[in-house]
Design a protein around this motif. Structure first.
Motif, PDB file in Angstrom:
ATOM      1  N   VAL A 141     127.996  55.466  19.491  1.00  0.00           N
ATOM      2  CA  VAL A 141     128.786  54.490  20.243  1.00  0.00           C
ATOM      3  C   VAL A 141     127.976  53.214  20.442  1.00  0.00           C
ATOM      4  CG1 VAL A 141     129.623  53.972  22.592  1.00  0.00           C
ATOM      5  CG2 VAL A 141     130.267  56.128  21.476  1.00  0.00           C
ATOM      6  N   VAL A 275     132.209  72.376  31.147  1.00  0.00           N
ATOM      7  CA  VAL A 275     131.927  70.960  30.859  1.00  0.00           C
ATOM      8  C   VAL A 275     131.041  70.861  29.615  1.00  0.00           C
ATOM      9  CG1 VAL A 275     130.764  68.870  31.694  1.00  0.00           C
ATOM     10  CG2 VAL A 275     132.178  70.211  33.266  1.00  0.00           C
ATOM     11  N   ARG A 276     130.014  71.700  29.536  1.00  0.00           N
ATOM     12  CA  ARG A 276     129.087  71.638  28.406  1.00  0.00           C
ATOM     13  C   ARG A 276     129.784  71.951  27.092  1.00  0.00           C
ATOM     14  NH1 ARG A 276     126.809  70.609  24.693  1.00  0.00           N
ATOM     15  NH2 ARG A 276     124.576  70.561  24.216  1.00  0.00           N
ATOM     16  N   GLU A 277     130.685  72.915  27.135  1.00  0.00           N
ATOM     17  CA  GLU A 277     131.393  73.301  25.915  1.00  0.00           C
ATOM     18  C   GLU A 277     132.251  72.155  25.382  1.00  0.00           C
ATOM     19  OE1 GLU A 277     131.842  78.146  26.498  1.00  0.00           O
ATOM     20  OE2 GLU A 277     133.413  76.812  27.211  1.00  0.00           O
ATOM     21  N   LEU A 279     131.560  68.927  25.592  1.00  0.00           N
ATOM     22  CA  LEU A 279     130.817  67.781  25.052  1.00  0.00           C
ATOM     23  C   LEU A 279     130.778  67.932  23.544  1.00  0.00           C
ATOM     24  CD1 LEU A 279     127.671  67.534  27.369  1.00  0.00           C
ATOM     25  CD2 LEU A 279     129.788  66.245  27.532  1.00  0.00           C
ATOM     26  N   ARG A 280     131.123  66.896  22.861  1.00  0.00           N
ATOM     27  CA  ARG A 280     131.082  67.068  21.408  1.00  0.00           C
ATOM     28  C   ARG A 280     129.720  66.680  20.852  1.00  0.00           C
ATOM     29  NH1 ARG A 280     134.703  62.030  19.376  1.00  0.00           N
ATOM     30  NH2 ARG A 280     134.882  60.952  21.335  1.00  0.00           N
TER      31      ARG A 280
END
Lengths: 280, 280
Positions: A141, A275-277, A279-280
């Motif tokens: 980004v 939440v962690r899962e 995150l890409r």
């Protein structure tokens, strides 16, 4: 874009020169470096077409000037070279903070229309041109933080510049940018440092028992203290807000554990995992 | 050692079976699994010579029994099979906490001399036998936590067992062990979870802007919430002590930043970097 000037040839400036060269072999890249070692390394590896010591000379005739120095000296440098800029040229910086820099630059006569703050979200705990990589920016980004004074033309040129390096350009206000990076970048950095300092205060010899989890969590603590001090000082309020909010969750977790509230502890662990899962 | 029993065939139990097989093709490995899927997976891949459902049958004739279940059921299982143990056999567990487990096991009649707590410092945010790896333990530290009741013979056998798997064996008391892992393992795990929960509370959509630093710092938040709840509950006091000490450093850092104490901020960043550099 026929000529690009890169002011400051550290990890980011050096990687930027390499990335531009890799995409377009005909663009002329002028580097400006304060430190002799950067200049020498850059000349030796042919990263720039020329490396010069004088700012005015560096920006002369360039279509795009990108300031890649530590954040605390950016606006001062722009002030110095603004008078030498070719008409139609644009200026960007790549500092990790944006509000203060944009605010300072807007006060420089002649800089407001042709300037737009940028922050390619790429980096490393390593610093210096020796670690520069041509693919550092690829797929990442890049924030652009135009203000009301930024002309449409400047914004479009800037957007294209980063998109050509395969970055995903996101437009936000300088204030929004600083809140986002305080959370996703500055907070983790400070936490990594705290974890290291904490280990030292507890028992430094336990360092030989740390596993990959601890190492991964503290990798970014290896960053340059001068650079990070400057970043933190430039983004003080959002960072303090993030640290305080983090501390509140920490306090709640301590209470759950102390109060033997297994349900609340489990919900906390479950929420973190979800939440962690995502995150890409 | 001619026969080893592994009670519980998750990531650690499965990896242990694979590691033993890899080192010594003639040792007989008996597995015990509660979940049908573990049993099926283990039989299918020939990881154990036999997988059985009955504890008594599982430990019958074995020289070494290693309990690889979640920490909260370890002593209960040992209580169940202790009467069936072959004379001279030793029992170990591989739980991430040691004081409570060792304390519970010492109360089991017949278990005190032949038992020694172990904690191979190897793991992953992934769980389950499908992620088992034969080289999970290689080169890592394995804590052994003998008590006054543990016989010299038991201790020596246990030490050899882990050294044969290329682990570095470190002997500490159960209490020391729990303090060390609270600092180097449990604290980072909880911090990773807090960072994820904090991100959700701030703005979950900022997740798309996180870089490698944030991802590395939160990787271990992906652990199994049931397992981690059990670990935290078994090591409550040392963990609370660690979290509170971490919070104190956090509070000091917030103050340095708020008070614009650049010198103290720089010293903090520098100290963290030095500690990180020294971690091998």
């Amino acid at each position: 874009v026929k000529q690009v000037t890169i002011i400051g040839l550290g990890l980011i400036g050096g990687s930027l020169a390499k990335a531009i060269r890799c995409k377009n072999s005909s663009v002329r890249i002028i580097g400006w470096a304060k430190q002799m070692e950067e200049k020498a390394s850059c000349e030796q590896h042919g990263i720039c077409n020329r490396v010069v010591n004088h700012l005015e000379e560096a920006v002369n005739g360039s279509d795009v000037v990108v300031v890649c120095t530590p954040p605390d000296v950016i606006s001062g440098l722009i002030q110095e070279f603004i008078g030498e800029l070719k008409p139609g040229a644009i200026i960007m910086d790549v500092g990790s903070t944006k509000e203060q820099i944009c605010h300072e630059v807007l006060k420089i006569s002649g800089a407001n229309g042709c300037f737009v703050g940028a922050h390619p979200m790429a980096g490393s705990e390593k610093s210096g041109i020796v670690h520069a990589q041509e693919d550092l920016f690829k797929g990442k980004v890049c924030f652009l933080t135009p203000t009301n004074d930024t002309t449409m033309q400047t914004k479009e040129k800037a957007k294209l510049f980063w998109e050509r390096l395969n970055m995903r350009v996101i437009e936000v206000t300088p204030e929004e940018h600083d809140e986002i990076v305080a959370c996703v970048s500055h907070l983790p950095h400070i936490l990594a440092n705290i974890l290291c300092v904490h280990l030292k205060q507890e028992n430094l010899s336990w360092g030989e028992y740390v596993g990959q989890g601890f190492k991964d969590m503290t990798r970014i603590a290896d960053g340059n203290p001068d650079l990070w001090r400057a970043i933190i000082e430039q983004n003080r309020n959002p960072i303090v807000q993030q640290l305080k909010a983090f501390k509140e969750v920490l306090t709640e977790v301590i209470e759950s554990i102390q109060m033997k509230n297994g349900r609340s502890l489990h919900a906390f662990l479950e929420q973190g995992k979800v939440v962690r899962e995502d995150l890409r």
